[in-house]
Every structure is written in structure tokens, then in C-alpha cells.
Design a protein around this motif. Structure first.
Motif, mmCIF file in Angstrom:
data_model
loop_
_atom_site.group_PDB
_atom_site.id
_atom_site.type_symbol
_atom_site.label_atom_id
_atom_site.label_comp_id
_atom_site.label_asym_id
_atom_site.label_seq_id
_atom_site.Cartn_x
_atom_site.Cartn_y
_atom_site.Cartn_z
ATOM 1 N N ARG A 28 0.869 -1.175 0.000
ATOM 2 C CA ARG A 28 0.000 0.000 0.000
ATOM 3 C C ARG A 28 0.907 1.227 0.000
ATOM 4 O O ARG A 28 1.500 1.570 1.026
ATOM 5 C CB ARG A 28 -0.900 -0.026 1.237
ATOM 6 N N LEU A 29 1.025 1.847 -1.167
ATOM 7 C CA LEU A 29 1.946 2.967 -1.339
ATOM 8 C C LEU A 29 1.317 4.257 -0.820
ATOM 9 O O LEU A 29 0.212 4.616 -1.210
ATOM 10 C CB LEU A 29 2.318 3.120 -2.810
ATOM 11 N N ARG A 30 2.047 4.934 0.044
ATOM 12 C CA ARG A 30 1.623 6.222 0.576
ATOM 13 C C ARG A 30 2.668 7.263 0.198
ATOM 14 O O ARG A 30 3.831 7.152 0.587
ATOM 15 C CB ARG A 30 1.480 6.162 2.102
ATOM 16 N N VAL A 31 2.274 8.272 -0.542
ATOM 17 C CA VAL A 31 3.184 9.329 -0.979
ATOM 18 C C VAL A 31 2.785 10.627 -0.291
ATOM 19 O O VAL A 31 1.610 11.029 -0.345
ATOM 20 C CB VAL A 31 3.151 9.509 -2.506
ATOM 21 N N SER A 32 3.733 11.281 0.359
ATOM 22 C CA SER A 32 3.470 12.544 1.037
ATOM 23 C C SER A 32 4.467 13.593 0.574
ATOM 24 O O SER A 32 5.523 13.273 0.026
ATOM 25 C CB SER A 32 3.544 12.369 2.561
ATOM 26 N N GLY A 33 4.124 14.853 0.820
ATOM 27 C CA GLY A 33 4.956 15.920 0.296
ATOM 28 C C GLY A 33 4.837 15.979 -1.218
ATOM 29 O O GLY A 33 4.119 15.185 -1.832
ATOM 30 N N THR A 34 5.535 16.892 -1.816
ATOM 31 C CA THR A 34 5.505 17.017 -3.268
ATOM 32 C C THR A 34 6.710 17.826 -3.716
ATOM 33 O O THR A 34 7.394 18.447 -2.893
ATOM 34 C CB THR A 34 4.212 17.691 -3.746
ATOM 35 N N VAL A 35 6.970 17.813 -5.002
ATOM 36 C CA VAL A 35 7.991 18.700 -5.552
ATOM 37 C C VAL A 35 7.333 20.053 -5.755
ATOM 38 O O VAL A 35 6.358 20.164 -6.511
ATOM 39 C CB VAL A 35 8.540 18.150 -6.888
ATOM 40 N N PRO A 36 7.804 21.090 -5.050
ATOM 41 C CA PRO A 36 7.159 22.407 -5.162
ATOM 42 C C PRO A 36 7.067 22.887 -6.608
ATOM 43 O O PRO A 36 7.931 22.585 -7.445
ATOM 44 C CB PRO A 36 8.069 23.322 -4.329
ATOM 45 N N ALA A 37 6.028 23.629 -6.897
ATOM 46 C CA ALA A 37 5.784 24.096 -8.264
ATOM 47 C C ALA A 37 6.969 24.876 -8.818
ATOM 48 O O ALA A 37 7.310 24.749 -10.002
ATOM 49 C CB ALA A 37 4.521 24.953 -8.291
ATOM 50 N N GLU A 38 7.624 25.669 -7.951
ATOM 51 C CA GLU A 38 8.735 26.489 -8.435
ATOM 52 C C GLU A 38 9.974 25.671 -8.782
ATOM 53 O O GLU A 38 10.908 26.180 -9.415
ATOM 54 C CB GLU A 38 9.092 27.562 -7.395
ATOM 55 N N LEU A 39 10.012 24.386 -8.385
ATOM 56 C CA LEU A 39 11.155 23.526 -8.707
ATOM 57 C C LEU A 39 10.873 22.605 -9.894
ATOM 58 O O LEU A 39 11.767 21.894 -10.348
ATOM 59 C CB LEU A 39 11.529 22.673 -7.488
ATOM 60 N N ARG A 40 9.656 22.611 -10.384
ATOM 61 C CA ARG A 40 9.306 21.774 -11.528
ATOM 62 C C ARG A 40 9.686 22.473 -12.833
ATOM 63 O O ARG A 40 9.694 23.696 -12.926
ATOM 64 C CB ARG A 40 7.809 21.463 -11.528
ATOM 65 N N GLY A 41 10.013 21.667 -13.835
ATOM 66 C CA GLY A 41 10.346 22.233 -15.131
ATOM 67 C C GLY A 41 11.688 22.932 -15.167
ATOM 68 O O GLY A 41 11.939 23.767 -16.030
ATOM 69 N N ARG A 42 12.567 22.587 -14.210
ATOM 70 C CA ARG A 42 13.896 23.193 -14.154
ATOM 71 C C ARG A 42 14.858 22.160 -13.585
ATOM 72 O O ARG A 42 14.428 21.123 -13.067
ATOM 73 C CB ARG A 42 13.887 24.440 -13.272
ATOM 74 N N PRO A 43 16.165 22.389 -13.678
ATOM 75 C CA PRO A 43 17.114 21.414 -13.117
ATOM 76 C C PRO A 43 16.877 21.196 -11.629
ATOM 77 O O PRO A 43 16.734 22.152 -10.864
ATOM 78 C CB PRO A 43 18.473 22.071 -13.371
ATOM 79 N N LEU A 44 16.829 19.927 -11.224
ATOM 80 C CA LEU A 44 16.591 19.588 -9.824
ATOM 81 C C LEU A 44 17.136 18.195 -9.562
ATOM 82 O O LEU A 44 16.945 17.280 -10.370
ATOM 83 C CB LEU A 44 15.089 19.611 -9.506
ATOM 84 N N ILE A 45 17.817 18.023 -8.423
ATOM 85 C CA ILE A 45 18.304 16.713 -8.002
ATOM 86 C C ILE A 45 17.417 16.207 -6.875
ATOM 87 O O ILE A 45 17.213 16.902 -5.869
ATOM 88 C CB ILE A 45 19.768 16.791 -7.519
ATOM 89 N N LEU A 46 16.883 15.005 -7.030
ATOM 90 C CA LEU A 46 16.168 14.324 -5.960
ATOM 91 C C LEU A 46 17.143 13.337 -5.337
ATOM 92 O O LEU A 46 17.664 12.455 -6.032
ATOM 93 C CB LEU A 46 14.944 13.581 -6.505
ATOM 94 N N ALA A 47 17.420 13.475 -4.048
ATOM 95 C CA ALA A 47 18.387 12.620 -3.351
ATOM 96 C C ALA A 47 17.634 11.759 -2.344
ATOM 97 O O ALA A 47 17.025 12.295 -1.407
ATOM 98 C CB ALA A 47 19.447 13.460 -2.654
ATOM 99 N N ALA A 48 17.661 10.431 -2.531
ATOM 100 C CA ALA A 48 16.834 9.520 -1.723
ATOM 101 C C ALA A 48 17.690 8.503 -0.981
ATOM 102 O O ALA A 48 18.784 8.140 -1.421
ATOM 103 C CB ALA A 48 15.836 8.787 -2.620
ATOM 104 N N ASN A 49 17.152 8.025 0.150
ATOM 105 C CA ASN A 49 17.797 6.914 0.862
ATOM 106 C C ASN A 49 17.467 5.599 0.159
ATOM 107 O O ASN A 49 16.568 5.532 -0.692
ATOM 108 C CB ASN A 49 17.350 6.868 2.324
#
Length: 263
Positions: A28-49
Motif C-alpha cells: 500500500r503505497l503512501r506518498v506525502s509531500g511534493t515537488v514544489p511548483a517552483e522547482l518543476r520544469g527546471r534542473p533539480l536533483i532528488l536525493a533519496a535513501n
């Protein structure tokens, strides 16, 4: 000159949908938070454990749910597989040949993807973490160097619970693990951090800055993960007994919620 982000390849769009289909019966996948609108459509690194072999599939499903399609830095072994490798190349993901002379090739490739406007997902630990308490290990400096090269912000991402679906020893005893997951459908969480990691205060040589930034990035992942395991701060509820503990890369931990101190 067109400054819009690169178009998502059809294969990657297909894989994003497929991951949601694969994940649904297993957890049962639960996703919280989001990528803020101002960070979408531009260079961004997502760093995950990284806690389980199931993480990439879970993260792909979470990205589909969050309506993002980052390029993923993935181990070279996947690219060598006959079917999976072709799919990964067609999807535009980036190969990392760990423990080889070619490992450094991934850094300029990822930095170029970021400069071209892509979002990139990476696991800074460089492996499934072996911290005995399943907190993020000390990270590799590649993510910090990538951020510096491309001038891209780093958003921490945490995932928790995938080890209850597929344990560390996978693909060994894969079928029993899948049958157990189908029966229990454990809850698996993915949380996108509230804000990018503040790297403005790092100082010194390029190497010193990379080390300081790496510690801050791992602190950000730690704090994001803490929100997902409030009753498991010391010992996880589900213990993966196939996971060999390794104390050599354990990070100093502070109480959850304390502000991140500068190195």
C-alpha cells in the motif's frame, strides 16, 4: 533558444505507469509531500535513501503519483541486462559503473542532463544502506559535486517500508518474498522533502565543499525519513534479517527535529 525541459521518452512514461501496476498488489503505497511548483520544469536533483531492492520500483510509482519523471542514476548491471538494459537506455536513464574505472563518467553525464533542464534522481549512499538501525549512511560526494557543476538545488526524498516487500538478499528467495508481500501488502511510504537543502554556507576547497554539502544532504534525507518512522526511531518494526549490518559508514545521529548544524 528553447529553455523548456526535455520531453519525457515514451518508454519512461510507460515504465512510470507500469510501476504503479506492479506495486499495487504488493504494498500500500503512501506518498506525502511534493515537488514544489517552483522547482518543476527546471534542473533539480532528488536525493533519496536506499533500503531495499524494491526501492527503484516504489520510487518510480511514487514519481508517477507525484506527476514527475526524473532521469535516474542506476547501476550499470541493469543496463547490461538484455531487456531491462534496453528499456533503461530508451527511457533516458544514466548509467553508473560502480567500482570500475568508468564510475566518474556518470557525473558529467548527470550534470549535462541537469543543465539541459532535466530532473535527476540519485541514491547518494551508492548502495542499499547497511546501517544497523536503517538510517541513511554517510553519502558519497557525487551528488554534491553534481549540484555544484550544474548549479541545481537538491531536494531530499525518503522512503520507508520497501524492505518488508523485498529483503536485502533478493533475488535469493524471491518467490517466497513476493507471496508474503501479496498476502500482507505492507505499507510503503515515500516522502518528498519540504524544501531543498540549504548549501549556501559551505566553504573551503572544492573537495571540502563537497564533503560539507554531502553531510547536509544526508541530514536532509535523515530528517525527511524521521517523519515516516516516528515509532521506529531506534529499532524498525520490520527487521530484515538478511541485511548484513555494517558500522563503517554509520553517520552520527541527532534527535529528530533538531536543526541541522553547519559542519
Amino acid at each position: 533558444m528553447d529553455s523548456s525541459p526535455p520531453r519525457t521518452p515514451f518508454m519512461w512514461r510507460f515504465m512510470l505507469v507500469l510501476a504503479r501496476i506492479v506495486v499495487a498488489p504488493l504494498c500500500r503505497l503512501r506518498v506525502s509531500g511534493t515537488v514544489p511548483a517552483e522547482l518543476r520544469g527546471r534542473p533539480l536533483i532528488l536525493a533519496a535513501n536506499h533500503v531495499s531492492p524494491f526501492d527503484p520500483i516504489v520510487m518510480t510509482a511514487a514519481c508517477h503519483k507525484a506527476r514527475i519523471a526524473p532521469r535516474i542514476l542506476a547501476t550499470g548491471g541493469i543496463f547490461d541486462a538484455p531487456i531491462a538494459g534496453a528499456a533503461m537506455r530508451a527511457a533516458g536513464h544514466i548509467r553508473v559503473d560502480r567500482n570500475t574505472a568508468h564510475v566518474a563518467d556518470a557525473l558529467p553525464a548527470a550534470a549535462q542532463a541537469l543543465r539541459d533542464g532535466a530532473m535527476v534522481l540519485v541514491y547518494p549512499e551508492g548502495r542499499i544502506g547497511l546501517d544497523p538501525w536503517m538510517w541513511p549512511e554517510r553519502g558519497k560526494t557525487g551528488v554534491a559535486r553534481m549540484a555544484a557543476l550544474a548549479g541545481a538545488p537538491v531536494l531530499p526524498v525518503a522512503q520507508w517500508g520497501a524492505h518488508a516487500v523485498l529483503p536485502y538478499e533478493t533475488p535469493k528467495r524471491l518467490l517466497p518474498s513476493l507471496l508474503r508481500a501479496l498476502r500482507r501488502r505492507p505499507v510503503v511510504h515515500v516522502r518528498f522533502g519540504d524544501a531543498p537543502v540549504d548549501l549556501t554556507g559551505v566553504t573551503g576547497t572544492a573537495g571540502a565543499q563537497a564533503m560539507q554539502a554531502t553531510r547536509l544532504i544526508m541530514d536532509g534525507i535523515h530528517d525527511t525519513l524521521a517523519a515516516l518512522r516516528p515509532g521506529e526511531m531506534e529499532t524498525p518494526h520490520h527487521i530484515d534479517r538478511t541485511r548484513p549490518p555494517d558500522l563503517s559508514r554509520v553517520r552520527p545521529r541527532r534527535p529528530a527535529g533538531n536543526p541541522i548544524s553547519r559542519p
